[in-house]
Design a protein around this motif. Structure first.
Motif, PDB file in Angstrom:
ATOM      1  N   GLN A 145       0.828  -1.191   0.000  1.00  0.00           N
ATOM      2  CA  GLN A 145       0.000   0.000   0.000  1.00  0.00           C
ATOM      3  C   GLN A 145       0.867   1.248   0.000  1.00  0.00           C
ATOM      4  OE1 GLN A 145      -1.876  -0.955   3.781  1.00  0.00           O
ATOM      5  NE2 GLN A 145      -1.148   0.997   4.576  1.00  0.00           N
ATOM      6  N   LYS A 146       0.270   2.347  -0.420  1.00  0.00           N
ATOM      7  CA  LYS A 146       0.930   3.648  -0.375  1.00  0.00           C
ATOM      8  C   LYS A 146       0.583   4.296   0.965  1.00  0.00           C
ATOM      9  CE  LYS A 146       0.762   4.578  -5.305  1.00  0.00           C
ATOM     10  NZ  LYS A 146       0.259   5.508  -6.350  1.00  0.00           N
ATOM     11  N   PRO A 147       1.540   5.021   1.549  1.00  0.00           N
ATOM     12  CA  PRO A 147       1.213   5.711   2.796  1.00  0.00           C
ATOM     13  C   PRO A 147       0.243   6.856   2.536  1.00  0.00           C
ATOM     14  CG  PRO A 147       3.432   6.268   2.077  1.00  0.00           C
ATOM     15  CD  PRO A 147       2.915   5.211   1.138  1.00  0.00           C
ATOM     16  N   GLU A 148      -0.564   7.171   3.543  1.00  0.00           N
ATOM     17  CA  GLU A 148      -1.482   8.293   3.434  1.00  0.00           C
ATOM     18  C   GLU A 148      -0.683   9.588   3.537  1.00  0.00           C
ATOM     19  OE1 GLU A 148      -4.790   8.199   6.060  1.00  0.00           O
ATOM     20  OE2 GLU A 148      -5.242   6.113   5.593  1.00  0.00           O
ATOM     21  N   ASP A 149      -1.093  10.594   2.805  1.00  0.00           N
ATOM     22  CA  ASP A 149      -0.402  11.897   2.854  1.00  0.00           C
ATOM     23  C   ASP A 149      -0.714  12.648   4.118  1.00  0.00           C
ATOM     24  OD1 ASP A 149       0.786  11.370   0.450  1.00  0.00           O
ATOM     25  OD2 ASP A 149      -0.781  12.357  -0.723  1.00  0.00           O
TER      26      ASP A 149
END
Length: 70
Positions: A66-70
């Motif tokens: 997953q991509k980290p949340e901004d």
């Protein structure tokens, strides 16, 4: 002696399809209809070829990327 571990990335849906085909084999029609039985076996072999690995499988798990949340 340290054991070398090889990680193999596979698409999870092929494993679901494989187990669904095994489930379909439990129905009577898969034993009485030779045409269906052959098609099912051919499809199962196709899926096995997608997920087959060399060597002994010592563990099986799901990895979520997953991509980290901004």
């Amino acid at each position: 002696m340290e054991q070398k571990i090889i990680e193999t990335k596979q698409e999870l849906h092929w494993h679901f399809i494989y187990h669904y085909l095994i489930f379909l084999e439990s129905f009577v029609v898969s034993h009485t209809d030779e045409g269906f039985k052959k098609l099912l076996n051919d499809l199962r072999q196709y899926v096995i070829d997608k997920i087959d690995v060399d060597g002994e499988v010592i563990d099986f798990y799901v990895t979520v990327l997953q991509k980290p949340e901004d």
